[in-house]
Write a protein that holds these residues in place. Sequence first.
Motif, short mmCIF file in Angstrom:
data_model
loop_
_atom_site.label_atom_id
_atom_site.label_comp_id
_atom_site.label_asym_id
_atom_site.label_seq_id
_atom_site.Cartn_x
_atom_site.Cartn_y
_atom_site.Cartn_z
N TRP A 1 0.82 -1.22 0.00
CA TRP A 1 0.00 0.00 0.00
C TRP A 1 0.85 1.26 0.00
O TRP A 1 0.39 2.34 -0.38
CB TRP A 1 -0.94 0.01 1.21
N ARG A 2 2.10 1.13 0.40
CA ARG A 2 2.99 2.30 0.42
C ARG A 2 3.24 2.86 -0.98
O ARG A 2 3.61 4.02 -1.13
CB ARG A 2 4.32 1.93 1.07
N LEU A 3 3.05 2.04 -2.02
CA LEU A 3 3.19 2.52 -3.39
C LEU A 3 2.14 3.57 -3.73
O LEU A 3 2.29 4.32 -4.70
CB LEU A 3 3.08 1.35 -4.37
N VAL A 4 1.07 3.61 -2.96
CA VAL A 4 0.00 4.58 -3.17
C VAL A 4 -0.01 5.64 -2.07
O VAL A 4 -0.13 6.85 -2.34
CB VAL A 4 -1.37 3.87 -3.22
N THR A 5 0.14 5.23 -0.83
CA THR A 5 -0.04 6.15 0.29
C THR A 5 1.07 7.19 0.42
O THR A 5 0.88 8.21 1.10
CB THR A 5 -0.15 5.37 1.62
N PHE A 6 2.21 6.97 -0.24
CA PHE A 6 3.28 7.96 -0.11
C PHE A 6 2.90 9.30 -0.74
O PHE A 6 3.51 10.34 -0.44
CB PHE A 6 4.58 7.43 -0.74
N VAL A 7 1.86 9.30 -1.61
CA VAL A 7 1.43 10.56 -2.22
C VAL A 7 0.75 11.48 -1.20
O VAL A 7 0.46 12.64 -1.51
CB VAL A 7 0.48 10.30 -3.41
N LEU A 8 0.49 10.98 0.01
CA LEU A 8 -0.15 11.80 1.04
C LEU A 8 0.79 12.86 1.63
O LEU A 8 0.34 13.73 2.36
CB LEU A 8 -0.67 10.91 2.18
N TYR A 9 2.07 12.78 1.31
CA TYR A 9 2.99 13.80 1.83
C TYR A 9 2.61 15.15 1.24
O TYR A 9 2.58 15.31 0.01
CB TYR A 9 4.43 13.45 1.47
N PRO A 10 2.31 16.14 2.07
CA PRO A 10 1.88 17.45 1.54
C PRO A 10 3.02 18.20 0.87
O PRO A 10 4.04 18.46 1.48
CB PRO A 10 1.38 18.19 2.79
N SER A 11 2.84 18.52 -0.39
CA SER A 11 3.89 19.18 -1.16
C SER A 11 4.26 20.53 -0.57
O SER A 11 3.40 21.37 -0.29
CB SER A 11 3.43 19.38 -2.61
N GLY A 12 5.57 20.74 -0.38
CA GLY A 12 6.06 22.01 0.10
C GLY A 12 6.01 22.19 1.60
O GLY A 12 6.45 23.21 2.12
N PHE A 13 5.48 21.19 2.33
CA PHE A 13 5.35 21.32 3.78
C PHE A 13 5.78 20.02 4.44
O PHE A 13 5.33 18.94 4.07
CB PHE A 13 3.91 21.65 4.18
N GLY A 14 6.65 20.12 5.44
CA GLY A 14 7.11 18.95 6.14
C GLY A 14 6.09 18.46 7.16
O GLY A 14 5.05 19.07 7.38
N VAL A 15 6.40 17.35 7.76
CA VAL A 15 5.52 16.80 8.78
C VAL A 15 5.72 17.56 10.09
O VAL A 15 6.76 18.13 10.35
CB VAL A 15 5.79 15.30 8.99
N GLY A 16 4.69 17.54 10.92
CA GLY A 16 4.80 18.21 12.21
C GLY A 16 3.60 19.11 12.47
O GLY A 16 2.65 19.15 11.70
N SER A 17 3.64 19.84 13.58
CA SER A 17 2.53 20.70 13.94
C SER A 17 2.46 21.88 12.98
O SER A 17 3.44 22.26 12.35
CB SER A 17 2.72 21.22 15.37
N ALA A 18 1.29 22.49 12.88
CA ALA A 18 1.10 23.59 11.94
C ALA A 18 0.50 24.80 12.65
O ALA A 18 -0.46 24.67 13.40
CB ALA A 18 0.18 23.15 10.80
N SER A 19 1.05 25.96 12.40
CA SER A 19 0.52 27.20 12.92
C SER A 19 -0.55 27.73 11.97
O SER A 19 -0.76 27.19 10.88
CB SER A 19 1.64 28.23 13.07
N PHE A 20 -1.21 28.80 12.39
CA PHE A 20 -2.22 29.40 11.52
C PHE A 20 -1.60 29.86 10.20
O PHE A 20 -2.17 29.68 9.12
CB PHE A 20 -2.87 30.59 12.23
N MET A 21 -0.39 30.44 10.27
CA MET A 21 0.27 30.92 9.06
C MET A 21 0.61 29.76 8.13
O MET A 21 0.48 29.87 6.90
CB MET A 21 1.54 31.70 9.43
N THR A 22 1.04 28.63 8.70
CA THR A 22 1.36 27.47 7.89
C THR A 22 0.12 26.95 7.17
O THR A 22 0.16 26.59 5.99
CB THR A 22 1.95 26.35 8.76
N VAL A 23 -1.01 26.92 7.88
CA VAL A 23 -2.27 26.48 7.27
C VAL A 23 -2.66 27.44 6.14
O VAL A 23 -3.09 27.00 5.06
CB VAL A 23 -3.39 26.41 8.33
N PHE A 24 -2.52 28.73 6.37
CA PHE A 24 -2.86 29.72 5.35
C PHE A 24 -1.98 29.56 4.12
O PHE A 24 -2.47 29.57 2.97
CB PHE A 24 -2.72 31.13 5.92
N LEU A 25 -0.68 29.42 4.34
CA LEU A 25 0.24 29.27 3.21
C LEU A 25 -0.01 27.98 2.46
O LEU A 25 0.09 27.93 1.23
CB LEU A 25 1.69 29.32 3.71
#
Length: 299
Positions: free
Chosen positions: A58-82
């Motif tokens: 399933w990893r051949l498909v699920t790896f596309v879930l990585y959000p482009s341009g943003f790393g993993v971790g907590s997100a601030s309001f500005m990060t969500v907006f961007l």
Amino acid sequence: MNFIDRLEKRFPRFGIPDLMRYVIIVNAIGFVLNMLAPNLYYRYLALDMYEVLHGQVWRLVTFVLYPSGFGVGSASFMTVFLFALWMYVYYSIGTSLERIWGTFRFTLFYFGGILFVILVTLAAYLIMLGAMPGILPQELGMVLELGVTLEHLNDSLFLAFALMFPNAQFLIYFVVPVKAKWLAVVWLVLDGYYVVQGIMNGNYFTVVMVLGALLNVALFLIFARGKPGVQGAYRQKKRRVQYKKKVQDAAPGGTIHRCAICGRTEKDAPDLEFRYCSKCEGNYEYCSDHLFTHEHVHH
């Protein structure tokens, strides 16, 4: 008839209409998952070839879930907006390319890029496994998965758009107007920097990922439109014949292009680009301001 024409004729039903909508949804899901559970992606979803070869396909498909341009971790309001702003830009560019190329070609371009990422990751894993017998296979899989995302593929959408519409303008910080061709130059310079940095650091995997995304754009434009870097959208033979006839019939001092919405011609605004809409029935030509906003004509 070129290579992609033949593919489309053979597989006419291949293609996902409004593909970018699903790409954005997938990125949004990945963004939320990574915000709520940062370790979930790398533990169960990333493209770890060791785990794939040991049953976690399933990893051949699920790896596309990585959000482009943003790393993993907590997100601030500005990060969500961007992130939301970045996804809007991706969606606008992707849907524009789909309108120009058609659903078949755009789907082929995007999924071809995904397949390339998978094949390069597998090849890198197998080559490095043979060249580095001292490293454990599971450790190598974990190291490679850190660099496997679709970020370069998504970035290549902008480069393709800039080649099609070099004079389209983007507002940097909502204020500064910059033409797409100059942003593309900056993009290519940054890609060149990543390539040089990767070579100097011995990170050839990243080098291949960057060059692969650029190659995907170049090859696709070659096979889809005949020559890369030629301005204008892909036109079918019928469009070319109609255009030549229009040029021949134009009186001296007359105009060749006229927008079906605003009526402007190339004499009114020399910087305007004019395109036929592949979804309208009939010979309707639009300027770049109305190409993507008009209502399609159906008889």
